[in-house]
Every structure is written in C-alpha cells, then in structure tokens.
Design a protein around this motif. Structure first.
Motif, short mmCIF file in Angstrom:
data_model
loop_
_atom_site.label_atom_id
_atom_site.label_comp_id
_atom_site.label_asym_id
_atom_site.label_seq_id
_atom_site.Cartn_x
_atom_site.Cartn_y
_atom_site.Cartn_z
N LEU A 83 62.81 22.09 43.35
CA LEU A 83 62.22 22.16 42.01
C LEU A 83 62.51 23.49 41.32
CD1 LEU A 83 58.74 20.54 42.75
CD2 LEU A 83 60.59 19.51 41.46
N LYS A 84 62.75 24.54 42.12
CA LYS A 84 63.02 25.86 41.54
C LYS A 84 64.34 25.87 40.78
CE LYS A 84 62.76 30.73 42.84
NZ LYS A 84 62.70 31.69 43.97
N VAL A 119 58.22 13.00 42.00
CA VAL A 119 58.47 13.55 43.35
C VAL A 119 57.16 13.67 44.12
CG1 VAL A 119 59.24 15.58 44.63
CG2 VAL A 119 60.61 14.73 42.76
N ILE A 120 56.15 14.27 43.49
CA ILE A 120 54.88 14.47 44.21
C ILE A 120 54.15 13.14 44.43
CG2 ILE A 120 54.60 16.88 43.52
CD1 ILE A 120 52.61 15.95 41.37
N VAL A 135 65.01 11.82 43.35
CA VAL A 135 64.54 11.33 42.04
C VAL A 135 64.87 12.32 40.93
CG1 VAL A 135 62.48 10.55 40.79
CG2 VAL A 135 62.69 10.08 43.20
N LEU A 136 65.10 13.57 41.28
CA LEU A 136 65.43 14.58 40.26
C LEU A 136 66.77 14.33 39.60
CD1 LEU A 136 64.19 17.71 42.25
CD2 LEU A 136 63.04 16.65 40.31
N MET A 140 68.81 8.32 39.36
CA MET A 140 67.78 7.77 40.24
C MET A 140 66.44 7.72 39.52
SD MET A 140 67.47 6.63 43.40
CE MET A 140 68.80 7.38 44.33
N ASN A 141 65.76 6.56 39.67
CA ASN A 141 64.42 6.38 39.10
C ASN A 141 63.49 5.84 40.19
OD1 ASN A 141 65.12 6.78 36.09
ND2 ASN A 141 66.60 5.25 36.77
#
Length: 385
Positions: A83-84, A119-120, A135-136, A140-141
């Motif tokens: 995520l960073k 993601v979470i 998913v990022l 992708m969904n």
C-alpha cells in the motif's frame, strides 16, 4: 445603422440559443473513426495527471475475527509495503480488532483508496495476503457475496454450501477455471477476485446454489458450452439459447400438513364433563374406606403387571414356535408318486398281455400246420398201395 444593430442583436440571440442548446458538445471528433484506438482498455494511472494530490483525507476501516489476529500480525508488513507504493497508510489495531486504510499527501490516484478498502475486506474474510494484494491492479476486481442471510435453516445452508464446494473442492476448482476468478468460501460469505464478467458469473452460481434454483454442475455445463461457442466467430451475433441445455427443476413432493377437519358450528356449548367425585359416586368408590381404596388400587396394579408379564412371555415363546409345514406340497408329491407307480404297473401288464397274445397266435398257427401235414400224409398212403 438601425438595421445593422438589429442584425447583430439577432445573431447574438441565435448564438445564445445555441450556447444553451443541450448536447452542444455532441459533435463528430476526428478520433471517433480511428481504428487504432481501443476504447475498452483501462489505461494505467499516471501520477502526472494529479500532481497536486488530494484535498481531503479519505479513510475506511473494517473489523476482523479473532482467529485472524495472528495471521494478520505476521502478514501486515507485506500489506503495508504494497500500500505504501500507492501512497496509502494502513493501521492494524489489535485492541479493537480493526484494520484502517487512509490517504496521505503522497496519494495521487483518487480511486486507489477504494482498492485499499477491498484489500482489508478480503483479508478479514480469510483471503491470503499475497492474493488480496492483487486487487490493487487495475485489471483485478473483487466481490464479497453474502450467502448467510439467503436461507434461515442452518442444516440446509450447510448442505448447499458443501454442494457449492463439491467433493474434494472439485466443483469450486471447475468454477474457478471456467470463470477465471479466485473463489474462497468462508463462513457466511463467498469472496471472489477476477474480471467483472467472471465475478458476475460467480455471483449467479453462488446465489442459485444457495437458493436451490440450479445445481452448480449445470452452471458448469453451460459455461463449458459458452466457452466453445465463443471460439466460433460466426456465432458472435446470434443467440446461443438453442445450444444451451434447458434443465427442468423437479419438485420433490413434500408431506402435506395434517389439517384438522373443521367441526360443524353449533351455538350450544358442549355438555359438561363429569368431575372426579361424580365418577366415584357412580362407581360407589366414594363411600369406600381408605383401606379398601388402597387395596383396590393395589389389585388393579397387580392385574396390569400380570397382563404385561403374560404379553412378554408370549413374545418370548413366539420365537420357539416351529413354523407350519406345507402339507399340500407333500400331498401333491405323494399323489404324483402314486400315479407314476400306477402307470408303470399298467405298462407292465399291457406288455405281458401283448406277449401272451403273440404266443397264443404262434401255437394256433403251429397246430393248424401240423393238422394239415397229417391229413396230407393220410391221403398219400392209399395211393401207394
């Protein structure tokens, strides 16, 4: 001069009308007919498109079950590092049992916060961290299908959820291959990751299975046929309904509820039932002493015990009673044997009779022949003299 002013005013009014006209920008563009441009492709986000960043901080948080605490603690550095890269900060709160993601000053993509929220969500639904991070990507969904509230009966729900998984997860693997999605069935939800088309198919299969509309195997057959038909370009503009199988649902006959027959309505109340004292008065037990009453009860108890003991004795002795022999079959066998003996004796007698007749005929013929010979000899003698 007046005519020029009027003309200018009319031109300005026409321009104003054109400016207010709806769809004034719907004009043919030079790149509309360009065959090199693919309008369905999703271009990768370029940070130069949003150099100023976001004005407000957006954040999402979700709770996770207690059994996921240890895994999330171990895998959190991987999630944080992923995520960073997109300028998203994440926080794991073990006291409250929650995960939070929020935007920072370094965030450029405004849509990435929604991806971080997914993601979470997936992590809380037991999806492994390396898989959830995918998913990022723009291609992708994800979709989390809630199946727990569809059916109330817990036993039926568990059976239908096992039907979705199949023996040794074979049904789930087949659906994953045909739809191109990652599927995880956990508790009351089904987490799926893939393209929008695949996610739509997965949702339909899962909901139809839990609602008992169609078995997943029939959906797999349909998907296999559709995949083969998609390879033929001639059928691209035609309907595929004639190729797809039409599965009819067979309703299992359920037991009819026992409905009591309605009694005929009468305005009069039912007759009053006799009380315990009334019954005792009728039988004469009311005037008996306590000693006689107890003796009578004891006698009734002994009678019931004797009846039960006799019934049990009869049941025990029934096992030792020999079965009835089939006398009819024995009689028929004896009758058959007698008839066979009679026929044999008659045959023997007939044979003897035939033999005796033959012997008699032979004797008569020999007697007649001997007489003829003697007569011929007698006739010959005087001639010789």
């Amino acid at each position: 001069m007046a005519s020029d002013d009027d003309a200018n005013a009319a031109a300005e009014a026409q321009e104003g009308e054109n400016w207010r006209r709806k769809g004034k920008h719907d004009k043919p563009k030079p790149w509309d007919d360009d065959p090199t441009i693919d309008r369905w492709t999703v271009e990768k986000f370029d940070p130069s498109w949003n150099e100023g960043g976001l004005l407000e901080v957006s954040s999402f948080s979700t709770l996770f079950p207690q059994y996921r605490e240890k895994y999330l603690q171990d895998a959190w550095p991987i999630v944080k590092g992923a995520l960073k890269e997109f300028g998203i900060s994440c926080e794991l709160n073990l006291v409250e049992g929650s995960m939070t993601v929020s935007t920072t000053r370094k965030t450029r993509d405004p849509y990435i916060i929604l991806k971080a929220r997914d993601v979470i969500k997936l992590l809380s639904r037991s999806v492994p961290a390396p898989q959830a991070i995918k998913v990022l990507n723009d291609e992708m969904n994800c979709d989390i299908i809630k199946i727990g509230s569809i059916i109330r009966n817990k036993e039926r729900f568990v059976k239908r959820r096992e039907r979705l998984l199949g023996p040794n997860l074979s049904t789930l693997k087949a659906i994953e291959i045909l739809t191109g999605c990652y599927i995880l069935v956990q508790g009351n939800t089904v987490a799926a990751m893939g393209s929008f088309k695949g996610l739509k198919q997965v949702r339909r299969v899962a909901e139809d299975c839990i609602k008992n509309i169609k078995h997943p195997v029939y959906h797999i057959k349909e998907l296999l046929i559709k995949r083969e038909l998609a390879k033929n370009p001639a059928l691209a503009t035609e309907s595929w309904d004639r190729f797809l199988p039409n599965f009819k649902k067979k309703n299992v006959k359920q037991k009819k509820p026992n409905t009591k027959e309605k009694k005929q309505y009468t305005p009069f109340p039912p007759p009053q039932q006799p009380s315990k004292i009334d019954l005792e008065l009728e039988s004469g037990e009311y005037f008996m002493s306590d000693k006689k009453k107890s003796a009578k009860k004891w006698q009734e108890k002994l009678d019931k015990q004797s009846e039960k003991s006799e019934e049990k004795k009869r049941k025990r002795e029934a096992a030792f009673v020999p079965p009835k022999e089939n006398t009819q079959s024995i009689k028929t066998a004896n009758d058959n044997n007698e008839i066979a003996d009679i026929t044999k004796s008659l045959k023997k007698k007939a044979k003897k009779f035939r033999n005796s007749e033959a012997q008699e005929n032979v004797k008569i013929e020999s007697y007649v022949a001997s007489n003829e010979e003697s007569l011929s000899k007698k006739k010959r003698k005087p001639s010789s003299m």
